[in-house]
Each structure stands twice: as C-alpha cells, then as structure tokens.
Design a protein around this motif. Structure first.
Motif, mmCIF file in Angstrom:
data_model
loop_
_atom_site.group_PDB
_atom_site.id
_atom_site.type_symbol
_atom_site.label_atom_id
_atom_site.label_comp_id
_atom_site.label_asym_id
_atom_site.label_seq_id
_atom_site.Cartn_x
_atom_site.Cartn_y
_atom_site.Cartn_z
ATOM 1 N N SER A 153 -4.400 -2.940 -2.731
ATOM 2 C CA SER A 153 -3.069 -2.826 -2.917
ATOM 3 C C SER A 153 -2.431 -3.988 -3.192
ATOM 4 C CB SER A 153 -2.305 -2.064 -1.735
ATOM 5 O OG SER A 153 -2.926 -0.798 -1.395
ATOM 6 N N THR A 168 -3.353 3.770 -7.128
ATOM 7 C CA THR A 168 -3.049 3.505 -5.775
ATOM 8 C C THR A 168 -2.398 4.786 -5.207
ATOM 9 O OG1 THR A 168 -0.574 3.048 -6.867
ATOM 10 C CG2 THR A 168 -2.135 0.928 -6.421
ATOM 11 N N TYR A 189 -0.276 6.307 6.619
ATOM 12 C CA TYR A 189 -0.170 4.992 6.404
ATOM 13 C C TYR A 189 0.571 4.125 7.846
ATOM 14 C CZ TYR A 189 -2.316 4.376 1.793
ATOM 15 O OH TYR A 189 -3.124 4.287 0.863
ATOM 16 N N ILE A 197 -8.008 -0.260 1.247
ATOM 17 C CA ILE A 197 -6.621 0.028 0.992
ATOM 18 C C ILE A 197 -5.605 -1.305 0.706
ATOM 19 C CG2 ILE A 197 -4.669 1.451 1.693
ATOM 20 C CD1 ILE A 197 -6.645 3.266 2.888
ATOM 21 N N GLU A 198 -5.921 -1.995 1.792
ATOM 22 C CA GLU A 198 -4.803 -3.235 2.094
ATOM 23 C C GLU A 198 -5.343 -4.227 0.884
ATOM 24 O OE1 GLU A 198 -2.661 -6.223 4.842
ATOM 25 O OE2 GLU A 198 -4.070 -4.601 5.933
ATOM 26 N N ALA A 238 0.716 -1.179 -0.083
ATOM 27 C CA ALA A 238 -0.307 0.046 0.164
ATOM 28 C C ALA A 238 0.811 1.336 0.036
ATOM 29 C CB ALA A 238 -1.102 0.161 1.209
#
Length: 443
Positions: free
Chosen positions: A173, A330, A239, A169-170, A20
């Motif tokens: 990614s 991303t 993050y 997100i994770e 990510a």
C-alpha cells in the motif's frame, strides 16, 4: 487464544494503515463511478452534496466499522459475535458470515474487471511494438481473455496477502498508493492542456444550485459515498483489528475518509474534462442528456479519446490503465484478507493454505460468472451493491448503537461530544441508511 493474540500481525505505522485502508476504499467505484454520477447529477451540485453526505453518513459508518474490529482485535465473524449480547450472538456471527460471503462475491466480479484493467494496460505497449494482433486480442471482449487475466489478478493478490499484514498489505500500500496519486495528478495536468478541458472543469466544479435539493441527486450521493468508502463488507473491520490497541481511531477514520474523498475528487478532475475533450474530438459522449453508461465510459469513450492523441495517446492510455489496475489491486487485497484472516484465526489454518484456498474458491466463483457473463455479471453486482452493502451498514449501526453493551465505550459515555456522537450513531445513522436502502432497492 492468548498465544494467538500475541503473534497477530498488524500495521506498524499510522501512515501504512491510512494508505492501506484508503487503498481498500479507493477502487473502481471512485475512479469510474464517482465522476459518472457527478456528470449525471449537476456536477458541482453533486460534489457539494457528496461532501456533506461523506461527513454525515459515511464517516460515522467508517468509524463504526473500524471501531468494531479494533475493539475485538479479531476478524469480522468473531468481532460481530463478541459485540452482540448472549441472546443475539448467533445473529452477530451470521452477519459476520454474510460479510465473508459478500467479500468472496465482491472478489469474484471485481477480479474479472481488474483483469480487464491489466489487459488494457498491456494493450498500448503491444501497439507501440507493432504487435497489432496481440493488441486487438487484449482489446477484445472474449471469454478467453477473461480466463487469462482473472487468474493473473488473483495470483497477484495472493502474492501480497501471503506476505502478511506488515510485509504484504502495508508495504505494498505504501508503494502503490503514492504511485496512484502521482499518475492521477500527472494525467490531470496533461488533459488540462487540451481543447475542451476548461468546459469540463467548469461543468464539474461550478454547482448548479437549482439541482441541490433534487432527491435523486441526494440519494445518488449517499449511495456513492457509502460504496466509495467500501463499507459493509468488513474490509474496514479487519483493517481496524490490525491497529495497535491505543490508536486514535476518530483521527485515523478522518484521514482515511479524506484520502478516499480526495482521490474521488481528483478522478472527477481527470475524467470529466477528458469527456469534454473527447466530445471536442467528435467522440459521442452523451445520450439523452446523460453520460454514456459507466462501463462504456472507461472501455469505449476514453480509449477512443486516447486513440486521437497519436503516439502520446499510447503513453496516456498506459498510465491511465496502470492507475486503474493499482486501484483495483489495493481493493482486492483488502477483500481477500477478510476470509483469509477468518480461516487463520477461527480455524487454525496456516496463512499460506488459507490464502490459496480463498483464491481457489474465488476463481471458481469468477469462472461461473465468466461462463454465464451476459446475465450473471450485472445481477451479482446489483445484489451486492444495492442490497448487501446498505443492509450490512445498517446492521453495524444497530450493533454498535443498540445491541453491544460489554466493552462498548460509545454506550458508556453520558455527556460531552462522544455522547452526542453515540446518539447520532444510534438514531440518525440508521434512519439515513434505511432511506438509502429503500430508495436504491425500490426505485
């Protein structure tokens, strides 16, 4: 606040975090900025200096930003406010707000460019099925096209952010980054088989040592390294704050920098040989010994090259622009997460509301840029990359190195490697950062 801290979403695995964070860092800057800079600054010589600079400046900056977020386990506004002493709390919060507005500004121009990538991805498909009028529209540089594709990117990004850190997100990614690497390696393999590619590899990989001490080259490498890791906006801070408290930050920072630098390196292995192949095919590539402008490179030179390849060219174009679209998405995800996390944590908004609010604000800003495209687009990018990013990076170094006492483990060590690293962040990094800023701002 205690109850909030318990339910704060976070990354479940180290790999998920690294993909990510590298995804946030791998953007259009790596894939079109880096190769262009390398081609214009002595190929291999630029590469060598770039690797040194990543190690000396960008890696400590990345670590510093992750560290600020990780220690606070909060969004950048809170993290910077907490890191500053009583007298300078307002300044810390202000820097956090500047970072937030920077994220919005970045999204407003980045979403437009990301929209182009999606349009260019659909174009070869339209051509393949003989829909020439549609393909020509997708290729045209029109306000209408911008108003169709910018919202598409914003909605895609919002869709991922709505699912949260772990599921959104994770998860995405982990899907998109391996795909990006596979596409990149596949395209390099294909371009390597074409006439003229070898000259490109040579220009890129063999250093011209006479250029290595050229101040222009060194500053270009510093600027590129800093932007390539997308430092100074707060992406890495947010993050970092989603990592579990006991994570090994130095190791993770190295992994992110390594993955990001590898993608930039691979992008060079694709773009520079492709330029030489295009030249072999009679496409005009160099003007006055310099590579044709970065924007033109992606949107004029490479499409012309793909067009010379016949039917295969359609597939190559599709893969290339899908690659570019992944790189941009991303990055839009991480920038959107900054204001969303701020609204959720500091203003108690539900994630859904916060996401749509941020998306709406960005859309309004993008629309203003689209309508005044000729003079505003370049200006916004220049202010953002040349002024905001280096100044925020400098501020992070000063915060961690000088202003932040309580809970700052870096300033508590008195000997050993950590001590030297702390001194390096305090003294050397601000000087290097100031040099980059002054040179870029006043050159």
């Amino acid at each position: 606040m205690g109850a909030m801290a318990q339910i704060r979403d976070g990354f479940q695995s180290r790999l998920g975090f690294v993909l990510a964070a590298a995804g946030a860092a791998v953007g259009l800057g790596n894939i079109w900025g880096f190769p262009t800079q390398a081609a214009n600054h002595g190929g291999g010589a630029f590469l060598l200096v770039y690797f040194i600079v990543i190690f000396l400046l960008a890696l400590p900056a990345l670590y510093t930003e992750l560290y600020l977020g990780h220690s606070a386990q909060a969004n950048p506004v809170v993290a910077l406010r907490n890191a500053c002493s009583e007298q300078s709390k307002k300044m810390g919060a202000a820097a956090g707000y500047i970072g937030l507005s920077g994220a919005i500004v970045m999204l407003s121009f980045y979403s437009i460019v990301a929209g182009w990538m999606i349009a260019y991805s659909i174009e070869p498909v339209a051509r393949f099925f003989g829909a020439t009028a549609v393909a020509d529209f997708l290729n045209s540089d029109t306000t209408l096209r911008n108003f169709i594709f910018t919202p598409i990117i914003l909605i895609l990004t919002a869709g991922i952010i709505l699912q949260g850190v772990k599921s959104g997100i994770e998860t995405w990614s982990r899907r998109l980054m391996p795909m990006l690497l596979l596409l990149l390696i596949g395209l390099i393999g294909y371009i390597a088989t074409l006439d003229g590619a070898m000259a490109g590899f040579k220009a890129y990989l063999v250093p011209d040592f006479s250029k290595i001490m050229d101040p222009d080259l060194i500053i270009a490498a510093m600027g590129q390294a800093f932007f390539s890791l997308s430092l100074g906006v707060g992406c890495m801070m947010i993050y970092g704050s989603y990592l579990k408290p006991q994570e090994n930050l130095p190791k993770l920072a190295c992994s992110v920098a390594l993955l990001d630098t590898s993608v930039a390196f691979l992008a060079g292995l694709l773009i520079i040989p492709a330029i030489f192949v295009a030249q072999q095919q009679g496409v005009e590539v160099f003007q006055d010994g310099k590579l044709i402008g970065e924007g033109r490179l992606i949107f004029a030179v490479l499409p012309e090259l793909f067009a010379t390849m016949g039917q295969v060219g359609l597939l190559v174009a599709l893969c290339f622009f899908v690659l570019m679209s992944i790189a941009s998405v991303t990055s839009t995800i991480s920038s959107t997460e900054i204001p969303v996390a701020f609204l959720v944590e500091s203003h108690g908004l539900e994630r859904t509301k916060a996401t749509w609010l941020v998306t709406l604000v960005v859309f309004v800003c993008s629309s203003v840029i689209i309508v005044n495209f000729d003079w505003l687009f370049g200006l916004v990018i220049m202010l953002f990359t040349q002024y905001q990013l280096p100044l925020m990076g400098l501020f992070y170094f000063i915060t961690v190195g000088w202003m932040w006492r309580r809970g700052n483990k870096l300033l508590q060590v008195t000997s050993g490697p950590h001590y030297w690293f702390a001194q390096y962040v305090r003294f050397v990094c601000p000087i290097l950062m100031t040099a980059v800023f002054l040179n870029v701002a006043f050159s």
